[in-house]
Motif scaffolding. Structure first.
Motif, PDB file in Angstrom:
ATOM      1  N   LYS A 103       0.820   0.595  -6.337  1.00  0.00           N
ATOM      2  CA  LYS A 103       2.166   0.174  -5.318  1.00  0.00           C
ATOM      3  C   LYS A 103       1.690   0.747  -3.696  1.00  0.00           C
ATOM      4  N   GLY A 104       0.741   1.727  -3.735  1.00  0.00           N
ATOM      5  CA  GLY A 104       0.227   2.425  -2.717  1.00  0.00           C
ATOM      6  C   GLY A 104      -0.532   1.319  -1.715  1.00  0.00           C
ATOM      7  N   GLU A 105      -1.030   0.359  -2.320  1.00  0.00           N
ATOM      8  CA  GLU A 105      -1.805  -0.551  -1.360  1.00  0.00           C
ATOM      9  C   GLU A 105      -0.908  -1.308  -0.626  1.00  0.00           C
ATOM     10  N   LYS A 106      -1.420  -2.182   0.487  1.00  0.00           N
ATOM     11  CA  LYS A 106      -1.034  -2.697   1.444  1.00  0.00           C
ATOM     12  C   LYS A 106      -0.452  -3.996   0.391  1.00  0.00           C
ATOM     13  N   LEU A 107       0.555  -4.892   1.234  1.00  0.00           N
ATOM     14  CA  LEU A 107       0.853  -6.033   0.792  1.00  0.00           C
ATOM     15  C   LEU A 107       0.066  -7.160   0.696  1.00  0.00           C
ATOM     16  N   GLU A 109      -2.977  -6.782  -0.111  1.00  0.00           N
ATOM     17  CA  GLU A 109      -3.998  -6.644  -1.264  1.00  0.00           C
ATOM     18  C   GLU A 109      -3.166  -7.462  -2.659  1.00  0.00           C
ATOM     19  N   LEU A 110      -1.728  -7.039  -2.628  1.00  0.00           N
ATOM     20  CA  LEU A 110      -1.021  -7.757  -3.487  1.00  0.00           C
ATOM     21  C   LEU A 110      -1.166  -9.155  -3.417  1.00  0.00           C
ATOM     22  N   PRO A 125      -8.751  -2.700  -8.933  1.00  0.00           N
ATOM     23  CA  PRO A 125      -8.930  -1.776  -7.565  1.00  0.00           C
ATOM     24  C   PRO A 125     -10.306  -1.614  -7.125  1.00  0.00           C
ATOM     25  N   ARG A 126     -10.431  -1.519  -5.875  1.00  0.00           N
ATOM     26  CA  ARG A 126     -11.610  -1.530  -5.352  1.00  0.00           C
ATOM     27  C   ARG A 126     -12.625  -0.271  -5.997  1.00  0.00           C
ATOM     28  N   GLU A 127     -12.099   0.857  -6.246  1.00  0.00           N
ATOM     29  CA  GLU A 127     -12.633   2.067  -6.898  1.00  0.00           C
ATOM     30  C   GLU A 127     -13.128   1.807  -8.213  1.00  0.00           C
ATOM     31  N   LEU A 128     -12.764   0.797  -8.854  1.00  0.00           N
ATOM     32  CA  LEU A 128     -13.124   0.658 -10.341  1.00  0.00           C
ATOM     33  C   LEU A 128     -14.023  -0.593 -10.346  1.00  0.00           C
TER      34      LEU A 128
END
Length: 207
Positions: A103-107, A109-110, A125-128
């Protein structure tokens, strides 16, 4: 245009997701704030996509994923949660979700995740990304390959509706031994009941 079910116990989050879906011209078939209702609504309405939070009352998101996958394997699930991707993304993907967004991502991204999942692609997620690129969920064929010949024989007879005694007589084994094989099958095939085993066998044409 796809049919979407939103499951989150926070009205503000549901509203934000609904506004985005409206902008993308998707149809919102229903909203739910708890897991029990979500499973029932999904069973009744059969949406194309379920946008699901993990931390919801009555039935948590991971259990909802499991039940939704049992209802309809073509129903796509996108997780939208405040929980850490490092701790939950792989767990959700393994359970059957196709995408994971925090939920911390920008819309946007959703938005990207919704488009990817609806097109049958995995979104993480990008980090994974690096670690998950090598990750392949275990298929039912993979599980079957891990069964011994004897376990396969017991599974096929379970699918025919035979009792423990009948299976034991057929294979010349004791009831206790057949019960042991059933327990192993439930563990390996992630089944909860004998009926689940029978359905697994029939689904994979092992009966």
């Amino acid at each position: 245009m796809s049919r979407v079910l939103i499951v989150d116990d926070h009205p503000v989050i549901r509203l934000a997701v609904k506004l985005l879906l409206n902008q993308l011209s998707h149809e919102i078939v229903a909203e739910s704030d708890n897991g029990v209702e979500a499973v029932q609504v999904a069973r009744d309405l059969r949406p194309d996509l379920v946008i699901l939070d993990i931390d919801i009352p009555k039935l948590d998101g991971l259990e909802v994923i499991k039940r939704l996958k049992a209802i309809d394997l073509s129903m796509r699930i996108l997780i939208l949660t405040s929980h850490s991707a490092n701790q939950f993304a792989m767990r959700c993907l393994s359970a059957g979700a196709l995408g994971f967004v925090t939920k911390g991502e920008k819309l946007d991204e959703l938005e990207y995740a919704i488009k990817a999942v609806l097109n049958g692609y995995q979104h993480i997620p990008r980090e994974l990304t690096i670690s998950v690129q090598a990750y392949k969920p275990e298929t039912e064929e993979d599980k079957i390959e891990k069964l011994s010949n004897r376990e396969m024989a017991v599974l096929r007879l379970i699918a025919k509706g035979m009792t423990n005694k009948e299976i034991g007589d057929d294979l010349m084994l004791s009831n206790k031994t057949i019960s042991t094989y059933k327990s192993r099958l439930m563990e390996k095939l992630e089944a909860e009941t004998t009926l689940d085993l029978a359905e697994f066998a029939k689904r994979n044409k092992l009966d």
